[in-house]
Scaffold this active site. Structure first.
Site, PDB file in Angstrom:
ATOM      1  N   THR A   7     -17.831  -7.049  46.288  1.00 50.01           N
ATOM      2  CA  THR A   7     -16.377  -7.199  46.099  1.00 50.01           C
ATOM      3  C   THR A   7     -16.044  -8.410  45.222  1.00 50.01           C
ATOM      4  O   THR A   7     -15.278  -8.303  44.259  1.00 50.01           O
ATOM      5  CB  THR A   7     -15.695  -7.363  47.485  1.00 50.01           C
ATOM      6  OG1 THR A   7     -16.082  -6.254  48.287  1.00 50.01           O
ATOM      7  CG2 THR A   7     -14.189  -7.421  47.373  1.00 50.01           C
ATOM      8  N   ILE A   8     -16.587  -9.559  45.560  1.00 51.30           N
ATOM      9  CA  ILE A   8     -16.264 -10.783  44.814  1.00 51.30           C
ATOM     10  C   ILE A   8     -17.125 -10.890  43.551  1.00 51.30           C
ATOM     11  O   ILE A   8     -16.615 -11.161  42.458  1.00 51.30           O
ATOM     12  CB  ILE A   8     -16.452 -12.029  45.719  1.00 51.30           C
ATOM     13  CG1 ILE A   8     -15.538 -11.947  46.963  1.00 51.30           C
ATOM     14  CG2 ILE A   8     -16.212 -13.323  44.935  1.00 51.30           C
ATOM     15  CD1 ILE A   8     -14.049 -11.896  46.697  1.00 51.30           C
ATOM     16  N   HIS A  45      -3.778  -9.772  53.118  1.00 49.27           N
ATOM     17  CA  HIS A  45      -3.413 -10.556  54.300  1.00 49.27           C
ATOM     18  C   HIS A  45      -1.929 -10.932  54.173  1.00 49.27           C
ATOM     19  O   HIS A  45      -1.385 -10.994  53.069  1.00 49.27           O
ATOM     20  CB  HIS A  45      -4.181 -11.878  54.368  1.00 49.27           C
ATOM     21  CG  HIS A  45      -5.666 -11.767  54.326  1.00 49.27           C
ATOM     22  ND1 HIS A  45      -6.409 -11.137  55.295  1.00 49.27           N
ATOM     23  CD2 HIS A  45      -6.571 -12.257  53.433  1.00 49.27           C
ATOM     24  CE1 HIS A  45      -7.699 -11.245  55.012  1.00 49.27           C
ATOM     25  NE2 HIS A  45      -7.828 -11.916  53.883  1.00 49.27           N
ATOM     26  N   HIS A  99      -9.210 -21.566  60.021  1.00 49.18           N
ATOM     27  CA  HIS A  99      -8.538 -21.754  58.725  1.00 49.18           C
ATOM     28  C   HIS A  99      -7.946 -23.158  58.553  1.00 49.18           C
ATOM     29  O   HIS A  99      -7.976 -23.711  57.453  1.00 49.18           O
ATOM     30  CB  HIS A  99      -7.438 -20.702  58.553  1.00 49.18           C
ATOM     31  CG  HIS A  99      -7.932 -19.305  58.759  1.00 49.18           C
ATOM     32  ND1 HIS A  99      -7.931 -18.684  59.989  1.00 49.18           N
ATOM     33  CD2 HIS A  99      -8.482 -18.422  57.904  1.00 49.18           C
ATOM     34  CE1 HIS A  99      -8.433 -17.472  59.887  1.00 49.18           C
ATOM     35  NE2 HIS A  99      -8.782 -17.284  58.629  1.00 49.18           N
ATOM     36  N   GLY A 100      -7.381 -23.705  59.657  1.00 43.62           N
ATOM     37  CA  GLY A 100      -6.759 -25.035  59.556  1.00 43.62           C
ATOM     38  C   GLY A 100      -7.765 -26.093  59.124  1.00 43.62           C
ATOM     39  O   GLY A 100      -7.566 -26.778  58.100  1.00 43.62           O
ATOM     40  N   GLN A 113      -6.924 -10.463  49.145  1.00 45.90           N
ATOM     41  CA  GLN A 113      -8.189 -11.098  49.528  1.00 45.90           C
ATOM     42  C   GLN A 113      -9.314 -10.842  48.530  1.00 45.90           C
ATOM     43  O   GLN A 113     -10.203 -11.658  48.371  1.00 45.90           O
ATOM     44  CB  GLN A 113      -8.614 -10.623  50.927  1.00 45.90           C
ATOM     45  CG  GLN A 113      -9.177  -9.206  51.022  1.00 45.90           C
ATOM     46  CD  GLN A 113      -8.110  -8.110  51.047  1.00 45.90           C
ATOM     47  OE1 GLN A 113      -6.929  -8.404  51.093  1.00 45.90           O
ATOM     48  NE2 GLN A 113      -8.527  -6.856  51.010  1.00 45.90           N
ATOM     49  N   ARG A 142      -6.043  -8.543  57.039  1.00 40.64           N
ATOM     50  CA  ARG A 142      -6.452  -7.137  56.870  1.00 40.64           C
ATOM     51  C   ARG A 142      -7.769  -6.939  57.635  1.00 40.64           C
ATOM     52  O   ARG A 142      -8.629  -7.825  57.670  1.00 40.64           O
ATOM     53  CB  ARG A 142      -6.587  -6.789  55.374  1.00 40.64           C
ATOM     54  CG  ARG A 142      -7.606  -7.623  54.575  1.00 40.64           C
ATOM     55  CD  ARG A 142      -9.012  -7.082  54.714  1.00 40.64           C
ATOM     56  NE  ARG A 142     -10.011  -7.824  53.977  1.00 40.64           N
ATOM     57  CZ  ARG A 142     -10.865  -8.674  54.532  1.00 40.64           C
ATOM     58  NH1 ARG A 142     -10.803  -8.966  55.819  1.00 40.64           N
ATOM     59  NH2 ARG A 142     -11.807  -9.257  53.804  1.00 40.64           N
ATOM     60  N   SER A 149     -12.343 -19.709  51.286  1.00 41.97           N
ATOM     61  CA  SER A 149     -12.071 -18.280  51.513  1.00 41.97           C
ATOM     62  C   SER A 149     -10.727 -17.869  50.905  1.00 41.97           C
ATOM     63  O   SER A 149      -9.915 -18.712  50.511  1.00 41.97           O
ATOM     64  CB  SER A 149     -12.041 -18.008  53.014  1.00 41.97           C
ATOM     65  OG  SER A 149     -10.838 -18.533  53.551  1.00 41.97           O
ATOM     66  N   CYS A 150     -10.499 -16.576  50.894  1.00 42.82           N
ATOM     67  CA  CYS A 150      -9.231 -16.038  50.362  1.00 42.82           C
ATOM     68  C   CYS A 150      -8.034 -16.588  51.128  1.00 42.82           C
ATOM     69  O   CYS A 150      -7.028 -16.986  50.529  1.00 42.82           O
ATOM     70  CB  CYS A 150      -9.254 -14.512  50.436  1.00 42.82           C
ATOM     71  SG  CYS A 150      -9.831 -13.879  52.030  1.00 42.82           S
ATOM     72  N   ASN A 151      -8.120 -16.632  52.472  1.00 44.95           N
ATOM     73  CA  ASN A 151      -7.004 -17.151  53.266  1.00 44.95           C
ATOM     74  C   ASN A 151      -6.772 -18.631  52.990  1.00 44.95           C
ATOM     75  O   ASN A 151      -5.631 -19.081  52.814  1.00 44.95           O
ATOM     76  CB  ASN A 151      -7.294 -16.960  54.767  1.00 44.95           C
ATOM     77  CG  ASN A 151      -6.965 -15.554  55.220  1.00 44.95           C
ATOM     78  OD1 ASN A 151      -5.853 -15.085  55.040  1.00 44.95           O
ATOM     79  ND2 ASN A 151      -7.939 -14.873  55.812  1.00 44.95           N
TER      80      ASN A 151
HETATM   81  P1  NAD Z   1     -19.910  -7.748  49.668  1.00 39.36           P
HETATM   82  O1  NAD Z   1     -20.660  -7.267  50.857  1.00 39.36           O
HETATM   83  O2  NAD Z   1     -18.810  -6.910  49.115  1.00 39.36           O
HETATM   84  O3  NAD Z   1     -20.923  -8.053  48.474  1.00 39.36           O
HETATM   85  C1  NAD Z   1     -22.108  -8.750  48.651  1.00 39.36           C
HETATM   86  C2  NAD Z   1     -23.151  -8.209  47.696  1.00 39.36           C
HETATM   87  O4  NAD Z   1     -24.341  -9.007  47.815  1.00 39.36           O
HETATM   88  C3  NAD Z   1     -23.547  -6.760  47.985  1.00 39.36           C
HETATM   89  O5  NAD Z   1     -23.540  -6.056  46.768  1.00 39.36           O
HETATM   90  C4  NAD Z   1     -24.970  -6.880  48.544  1.00 39.36           C
HETATM   91  O6  NAD Z   1     -25.781  -5.772  48.210  1.00 39.36           O
HETATM   92  C5  NAD Z   1     -25.469  -8.129  47.848  1.00 39.36           C
HETATM   93  N1  NAD Z   1     -26.551  -8.834  48.537  1.00 39.36           N
HETATM   94  C6  NAD Z   1     -26.841  -8.871  49.851  1.00 39.36           C
HETATM   95  N2  NAD Z   1     -27.902  -9.676  50.072  1.00 39.36           N
HETATM   96  C7  NAD Z   1     -28.288 -10.167  48.869  1.00 39.36           C
HETATM   97  C8  NAD Z   1     -29.305 -11.048  48.433  1.00 39.36           C
HETATM   98  N3  NAD Z   1     -30.147 -11.606  49.287  1.00 39.36           N
HETATM   99  N4  NAD Z   1     -29.405 -11.323  47.095  1.00 39.36           N
HETATM  100  C9  NAD Z   1     -28.562 -10.777  46.202  1.00 39.36           C
HETATM  101  N5  NAD Z   1     -27.567  -9.924  46.565  1.00 39.36           N
HETATM  102  C10 NAD Z   1     -27.428  -9.628  47.878  1.00 39.36           C
HETATM  103  O7  NAD Z   1     -19.365  -9.200  50.059  1.00 39.36           O
HETATM  104  P2  NAD Z   1     -18.068  -9.915  49.518  1.00 39.36           P
HETATM  105  O8  NAD Z   1     -16.881  -9.406  50.269  1.00 39.36           O
HETATM  106  O9  NAD Z   1     -18.051  -9.881  48.016  1.00 39.36           O
HETATM  107  O10 NAD Z   1     -18.296 -11.398  50.037  1.00 39.36           O
HETATM  108  C11 NAD Z   1     -19.146 -12.313  49.351  1.00 39.36           C
HETATM  109  C12 NAD Z   1     -18.751 -13.735  49.719  1.00 39.36           C
HETATM  110  O11 NAD Z   1     -17.394 -13.938  49.315  1.00 39.36           O
HETATM  111  C13 NAD Z   1     -18.790 -14.044  51.225  1.00 39.36           C
HETATM  112  O12 NAD Z   1     -19.103 -15.414  51.380  1.00 39.36           O
HETATM  113  C14 NAD Z   1     -17.343 -13.802  51.654  1.00 39.36           C
HETATM  114  O13 NAD Z   1     -17.014 -14.497  52.826  1.00 39.36           O
HETATM  115  C15 NAD Z   1     -16.606 -14.325  50.439  1.00 39.36           C
HETATM  116  N6  NAD Z   1     -15.254 -13.789  50.263  1.00 39.36           N
HETATM  117  C16 NAD Z   1     -14.974 -12.487  50.476  1.00 39.36           C
HETATM  118  C17 NAD Z   1     -13.669 -12.022  50.317  1.00 39.36           C
HETATM  119  C18 NAD Z   1     -13.309 -10.606  50.572  1.00 39.36           C
HETATM  120  O14 NAD Z   1     -12.163 -10.353  50.952  1.00 39.36           O
HETATM  121  N7  NAD Z   1     -14.162  -9.648  50.365  1.00 39.36           N
HETATM  122  C19 NAD Z   1     -12.674 -12.907  49.890  1.00 39.36           C
HETATM  123  C20 NAD Z   1     -13.001 -14.248  49.625  1.00 39.36           C
HETATM  124  C21 NAD Z   1     -14.301 -14.686  49.826  1.00 39.36           C
END
Ligand code: NAD
Length: 333
Positions: free
Chosen positions: A12-13, A219, A193-194, A303, A168, A139-141
């Site tokens: 996602t990110i 969110h 979060h705080g 997010q 969400r 984080s996003c929040n």
């Molecule tokens: P995600 O599960 O969508 O993506 C993670 C990716 O990493 C997947 O493609 C997975 O296959 C890959 N992966 C797993 N293990 C791996 C490894 N050892 N080496 C390389 N790739 C690997 O996760 P996300 O939602 O993108 O979250 C990633 C980070 O961003 C987390 O720290 C999360 O807390 C943070 N984050 C997420 C959001 C959100 O809403 N999704 C928002 C802000 C921050």
């Protein structure tokens, strides 16, 4: 010379940061990792991104993908890594891969502040990341809270904040998490979060509560802020309108819900229908006149995308680009 960026974790990110890096004139995307074969790998291939294995190449080769090397090769070719792997893996990669290779690295909000000792939101503390080797994007929040609270704090001074995060339940593409039919309170006081906001806005007194709901789009935060100086609603609206990566949305525009905000982003032609700005509802900004001067407002946080421009500005800061305001203006997303 363009800054050479590698992306580890293409979910996602990671996929959004990769596209954003590819858009910046002063950056070059070296490539992205594939942990296992999926449609994400096909998208990376279709975009012409180099693909580096993070978990062996058997799965990729079986599905007709010829990788360009492994994760160590990506680290060798890049100046900086943006790690967007799931919670805890970023910290493990930091210790096992990036520190031994002496490469700069950014980790995401799933990791704790102590993993890097520096947490980042561009408009709040750009300078803290200058020339650093390891930084965490909050984080996003936390990003959403920091953006609007920083603006309020600079203009009025904040005595204290109480914020509730209505979160969400899962991202739109996530079939594993919920809730599907429940409202789930976070049973810890305060929610994390705080304290997380204080890793960026060090002097802001803030108490947070949180709950999750069956929605995937955004969110929603409700905030009550005790101000040090008196404020007027119209001035707060102007403040948010003129602040970085904050958008005022209005009842009159029929932007009355998270669903309509995301539809708006889609109709604007935003990549993936993203809304990286924090959206504050104009009609939900209020002030109560008592001895503390309370400001109340509600904001929506997309997010999946609000942290993407933060990653771009953080890359510049860590690579020594000194002017934070200029970086924020340069960042295309
Ligand atoms: P995600 O599960 O969508 O993506 C993670 C990716 O990493 C997947 O493609 C997975 O296959 C890959 N992966 C797993 N293990 C791996 C490894 N050892 N080496 C390389 N790739 C690997 O996760 P996300 O939602 O993108 O979250 C990633 C980070 O961003 C987390 O720290 C999360 O807390 C943070 N984050 C997420 C959001 C959100 O809403 N999704 C928002 C802000 C921050």
């Amino acid at each position: 010379m363009a800054i050479k960026v590698g992306i580890v974790g293409y979910g996602t990110i990671g996929k959004r940061v990769a596209d954003a890096v590819a858009m910046q004139k002063d950056m070059k995307l070296i490539g992205v990792t594939a942990h296992s074969y999926s449609f994400n790998t096909e998208v990376a291939k279709a975009k012409g991104y180099k693909i580096f294995t993070a978990n062996g190449d058997a799965d990729l080769k079986l599905n007709g993908i010829n990788p360009d090397g492994d994760i160590n090769r990506l680290i060798e070719e890049a100046d900086i890594i943006v790690d967007a792997t799931p919670k805890d893996i970023g910290r493990e990669n930091l210790e096992k891969l990036y520190k031994p290779s002496k490469i700069k690295a950014i980790v995401q909000g799933g990791e704790k502040h102590k993993a890097t000792g520096t947490s980042f939101v561009a408009q709040c503390n750009y300078n803290e990341a200058l020339n650093k080797d390891y930084v965490r994007i909050v984080s996003c929040n936390t990003t959403g809270l920091c953006r609007t609270l920083d603006a309020v704090n600079k203009k009025y001074g904040i005595a204290s904040v109480h914020a509730t995060m209505i979160r969400r339940g899962a991202d739109p593409g996530d079939i594993h998490h919920g809730p599907i039919n429940a409202i789930v309170p976070v049973l810890e006081m305060p929610s994390h979060h705080g304290p997380d906001v204080q890793t960026v806005l060090h002097d802001v007194e803030i108490f947070t509560t949180a709950l999750s709901v069956p929605s995937t789009l955004m969110h929603l935060h409700t905030l009550t802020v005790d101000l040090k100086k008196r404020a007027a609603v119209d001035d707060v609206v102007e403040l948010f309108k003129n602040s970085t990566r904050i958008r005022i949305v209005r009842n009159a525009e029929h932007l009355r819900s998270t669903a309509e905000i995301i539809e708006f982003a889609r109709d604007l032609g935003r990549l993936r229908g993203d809304m990286p700005e924090i959206c504050v509802w104009q009609e939900a900004i209020g002030i109560t006149r008592n001895s503390h001067n309370k400001l109340l407002y509600m904001q929506a946080v997309h997010q999946e995308s609000d942290v993407i421009p933060e990653n771009i500005d953080c890359i510049r800061a860590m690579m020594g680009f000194k002017d934070g305001l200029k970086s924020i203006k340069m960042t295309k997303h």
